[in-house]
Design an enzyme around this catalytic site. Structure first.
Site, PDB file in Angstrom:
ATOM      1  CD  GLU A  49       6.676  -3.198  -3.233  1.00 59.54           C
ATOM      2  OE1 GLU A  49       6.786  -2.103  -3.824  1.00 59.54           O
ATOM      3  OE2 GLU A  49       5.608  -3.588  -2.726  1.00 59.54           O
ATOM      4  CG  ASP A  60      -1.569  -8.463  -1.225  1.00 61.21           C
ATOM      5  OD1 ASP A  60      -1.191  -7.479  -1.876  1.00 61.21           O
ATOM      6  OD2 ASP A  60      -0.883  -8.996  -0.327  1.00 61.21           O
TER       7      ASP A  60
END
Ligand code: PLP
Ligand code: PLP
Lengths: 271, 395, 395, 271
Positions: A49, A60
């Site tokens: 990924e 995040d």
């Protein structure tokens, strides 16, 4: 079926769990990212990924935020990431997923992006801020070129919504194991077990669990509940801590191998 | 004009709900709860009561005699949002959202803030309704806007310093969203402007639309007609949309949104997302953004911390694209001059944000006929800007 | 109760016109001009217009639900003078005096200030009416109240530092009077409270009496009756007299004026002229004063700069002597606690002056029955007090 | 007739102008004040105006303010000043006027004060903040014991008001030569001439001019228009400047003598 689906199928056949590893492209540089990827592949990672850095990564936690900032500072662009994938494809068939936010893709041009990604050898995309309500804008292009469009399922996702997501999913379902940004909490096994089994009732598609898994023991425990797991912040942190070490690649490989082995052992365990 | 946004929160190509899956259920619940509240007379009554009895509405529509005389053109009215409790229009919105949070049974609220005005307005309603409150604020803004930080603390809120990025509003909003991702089940996120994912831009607009509704009523009483021109500063766009919205279907009313040109539109130091930006996606919606050619969002800059944001509410993007409103920009220097002008002519110290609207009025009023009416939204008071003005050596 | 003061400005033995001969003609002219204005409907109209359109009156009479609940006694209403333009009741008076100055053809105004609230309110009306403005302020207060000094300068006023005495309010008033002695022909002295020589205490009272008139009207609308208790802090006494005056003849309404007990009434560091002073003459009137046994005026002290005055308006002295009102005192520490209490319970940051009234309410409300009504004059907002509160380490 | 009236009469008979000198009691100390007073008397001063210090002297300029502060710091009280006068009366018959603010007198007790002052040998009082509107409060007591109550007339005093003041005046009329606090501006001859002649039309009572006169030339010029002048801030300043000099008394005496001589010369000048 693309590389992603094939990988799940072959691993599934062996009753083996899928290990997905996330890393931010360009942290510390695209050259090192490339080396890291080859190292990871050798260490047994099943799906990569690759994070496309964005200035405002609102989903995040601090670790990946900082990685994105570093990657942007060294000039990493979406085009650069696509070029990297194309480069990797010269010598590797590891399934590759781009992970990121919509704005860089939108600015690149959605149609242009889908074509370029497919051409570079990308297998799927996961766009954090494109829930199903907005996804069509990109999917009409990615679907057209056969890229998987990975959907996220959160602990907060309701029943009806889940059904819709499952119905439109391609590739695999990505279950977010914590209610929080990446890497900001430790997953709770019981909750995951309950939610994954709910999803499982709706689909035969592979289910992976990610966000907050940081060691082999956790990985093993969680993988037992699903078809695979994602390691993200833990790897990114390790890369950062060892950025100046000549052993960087080895350290990352070793860490990954340990997890992969823990997962591999699982096939001998009766579920 | 048809009623916007559509059911997915789109204003033409703008707006929408570009949010993480974790937040989607909360956004849908919010939309539903807000929809119910809209149809519930008791919500309107409650909201009205707090606006009137607590915030001090209606605010006056003040005929600025000496400003009008000095500019020797259009007749100038100031909508006095500076007289609201906490000193700006922000309370109109935080009251609405906090009442909604209470209805939804949420006992914790969070907010982002730049200038600190929205932070103070949020901490205020949290105290008023006995809710726990966290305010995310960039470290740089904490330094620049110390008095507001202090007010938030006095009100019992926790001010969470945000160190990431340039440590200003954009980063504070990023951090608030992250925190919300992790606390969405029991926490209500009070967004401070007509931005964010749907239903925020619509909801904030509606909460702020009281500004324009009052202007309409007040001016019709005083002058028997609608204004010729409406003028408001645009950060995220809540005071401007609040001012414009009641007049959106009255084509004869011209609308000007004033962006912050900072050190000049020809530099990179400004916050003029419409005049100097391109279409993109940030903080849950599609709109005009300051960004580089790779879609990385640029840092905004303005002397007015409340305008220092690289995006703009999606409905403004739509108004700009469809030309319903005109978006212009004035520089720091022009705003500082206007700040001083209004203080000395009318005894009203405007917020530096609002001074941008005043500055543009100083440009166009002299060119307008004396029988024309210009209404400016004075979005807030300037007490908070003392330190900044000292640093400019403008005195 | 007969109408006071008498024609020489006496309230019983208090008040009067103990002024230098140089000022007497100006005081007589002022009295005459004010008398004319009082009988002139156009003055009332003008005054009303500015109070409504500019200052934002009427201010709400806000039912403080959470404060009421927390204290579990009387029903508490707050008269929101903090919502006035410039942030306190002081503007009610400066608007009146500036309009009078304009009528008298005076183009220059002066004022004394302690906390800076009256200075800001004066600088504001001077800007509004295009008058030259000088504000006398003690050097110590200039240091303590920097944000207000800055506001005055932004408004175009000259702030004159006063170094004499303890460099606080009393000295500023001394200096303003001296300056006035030398400029009386073209200069209007805008006194900030119900003190000074006649006609000031009467005139300021009348200008401030709008507070009580509104309370009466608002409460009668909401509750159908008068309050049981009125509560206001007392510095010079203008917000308290403004609150009380409309109820002076309604014997059933109890009135409490709250003085500043500073570090304690048993110390010399307080400002409680009624509770801790004796009769004397200062600044043109006879009243209760803090003084030594030789008639030398003592320095006042309070954490609230606006209460830091060794005298009190003569009508309060009269109300105290005739027991029409009761005067009590609360300490710095109690005021700081009340400051925090109101901020966190109601989202309203009170001025430290007003916090004295809140503090006393915290003492008596719990002892009152639930069907009793307590109205507190919230004379101003506390933004200005951030620095002081930081220094107390109360947070 | 008291000492004040007699002094004006005897000087008037010689066509000589009256010199009144102000000094603040207790600056630098009551002992020095006493010495200064004897020095002034020898230097030819006709009437002494003794300032009773007050904490808030709102009609005084910086020089007398500072003197009052100093005097208060050394513990000067109204009682102390009365004792000083009584002491001086042991050996001197110079007319003495107390000059001050109302509060110390009020606090002392108006009736008690009048009696004590008379007993100490005070001849008159001048209370800056007791205009005719408030004067009765003290005058009923001072009139009763035969103390002069000196009234001020200001440049701003209107016509009708002036008539009233003149009607009630005792001792002499004190014309304030500037619109301002003591010692804060230089007097303007033309204005004084005009105003004094206005007052003169209403009364035969002596008129003296004070506030702001600082040297012999000014004194001479102004005295020519009236019956006498007051020197205040100029002396107070000189005392302060020489407070530590062993020559203090001589310096003050010399300065005063110069002015007195300038005034004495006037009687030879045809008006
Ligand atoms: C006084 C004032 N005006 C304007 C703004 C800009 O926000 P908006 O564009 O949402 O009105 C702010 C933001 O803090 C503000 O404080
Ligand atoms: C907010 C506030 N309240 C009260 C006072 C005290 O004045 P007064 O007693 O005249 O109302 C002041 C004086 O500055 C003030 O600023």
């Amino acid at each position: 079926m693309g590389r992603i689906g094939e990988r799940f199928e072959s691993l599934g056949a062996k009753n083996e769990k899928t290990l997905i590893v996330y890393l931010t492209a360009g942290d510390p540089s695209l050259t090192v990212t490339k080396e890291l990827i080859f190292g990871l592949e050798k260490a047994g990672v099943d799906i990569l990924e690759i994070g496309v850095p964005f200035s405002d990564p609102t989903a995040d936690g601090p670790v990946i935020q900082a990685a994105s900032q570093r990657a942007l500072k060294t000039g990493t662009t979406l085009q650069g990431v696509l070029d990297l994938v194309a480069d990797i494809r010269q010598s590797s068939q590891i399934p590759i997923l781009l992970f990121g936010y919509f704005n860089p893709i939108f600015t690149y041009g959605v149609g242009k992006f889908a074509k370029a990604a497919q051409k570079a050898g990308v297998d799927g995309v996961l766009v954090v801020d494109l829930p199903q309500e907005e996804a069509q804008e990109l999917r009409i292009h990615t679907d057209a070129v056969g890229l998987d469009f990975i959907s996220l399922v959160a602990p907060t996702t309701g029943k009806i919504r889940l059904k819709n997501i499952v119905r439109n999913a391609t590739g695999f379902l990505y279950y977010i194991s914590i209610t929080g940004a990446t890497g900001t909490a430790a997953p709770k096994i019981d909750d995951i077990a309950r939610d994954v089994s709910k999803i499982r009732k709706l689909t035969k598609m592979p289910i992976v669990v990610g966000f907050g898994i940081s060691n082999a023991a956790q990985a093993k425990e969680i993988a037992a509940l699903a078809d695979g797991i994602v390691i993200g912040s833990a790897i990114v942190k390790l890369i950062d801590e060892n950025r100046n070490s000549s052993e960087l690649i080895n350290i990352i490989s070793d860490y990954t191998r340990e997890i992969k082995e823990a997962l591999a052992l699982q096939r001998y365990i009766v579920k | 004009m048809k009623t916007l946004p559509d059911e997915n929160g789109h204003f033409g190509i703008f707006g929408g709900r570009y949010a993480a899956e974790t937040l989607m259920t909360a956004l849908l619940e919010l939309e539903e709860a807000y929809g119910k509240a809209q149809n519930d007379k008791s919500f309107a009554r409650e909201f009205d009561w707090y606006r009137r009895e607590y915030a001090g509405r209606p605010t006056p529509l003040y005929f600025a005699r000496r400003m009008t005389k000095a500019l020797a053109g259009a007749k100038i009215y100031l909508k006095r949002e500076d007289l609201n409790h906490t000193g700006s229009h922000k309370i109109n919105n935080t009251l609405g959202q906090a009442l909604l949070a209470r209805r939804m049974g949420k006992k914790k609220v969070i907010a982002e803030t730049g200038a600190g005005q929205h932070g103070v307005a949020t901490a205020t309603v949290a105290a008023l309704f006995g809710m726990e409150c966290k305010i995310f604020m960039g470290e740089e803004d904490i330094r620049r806007q110390a008095p507001n930080v202090f007010r938030m603390k006095i009100l019992g809120a926790e001010v969470v310093p945000v160190k990431s990025g340039t440590a200003t509003l954009k980063d504070a909003m990023n951090e608030a969203m992250r925190y919300w991702v992790g606390s969405v089940r029991d926490t209500f996120y009070i967004i401070g402007t007509t931005a964010g994912p749907h239903p925020y831009p619509m909801m904030v607009r509606n909460f702020q639309s009281v500004i324009g509704k009052e202007i309409k009523k007040q001016l019709n009483k005083m002058e028997g007609r609608n204004p010729d021109v409406l003028l408001a500063c645009v950060g995220g766009g809540s005071n401007a949309m609040g001012t414009f919205y009641a007049f959106r279907n009255e084509r004869e009313v011209a609308m000007f949104g004033v962006e912050a040109a900072g050190r000049g539109l020809n530099t990179t130091e400004h916050s003029a997302s419409i005049n100097g930006g391109t279409v993109g996606i940030l903080h849950g919606n599609k709109t005009y953004l300051l960004q580089d050619k790779h879609g990385q969002v640029r840092d905004a800059y303005s002397i007015a911390a409340g305008l220092d944001y690289p995006g703009v509410g999606p409905e403004h993007a739509y108004f700009a694209a469809t030309k319903r409103a005109t978006y212009v920009a004035v520089t720091d220097a022009e705003a500082v001059e206007a700040f001083s002008f209004l203080s000395r002519r009318e005894g009203i110290i405007p917020a530096l944000e609002s001074a941008h609207a005043i500055a543009y009025a100083m440009k166009i009023a002299p060119q307008m006929k004396k029988n024309k009416i210009l209404v400016i939204c004075l979005s807030g008071r300037g007490d908070k800007d003392a330190q900044t003005i000292i640093e400019t050596n403008a005195l």
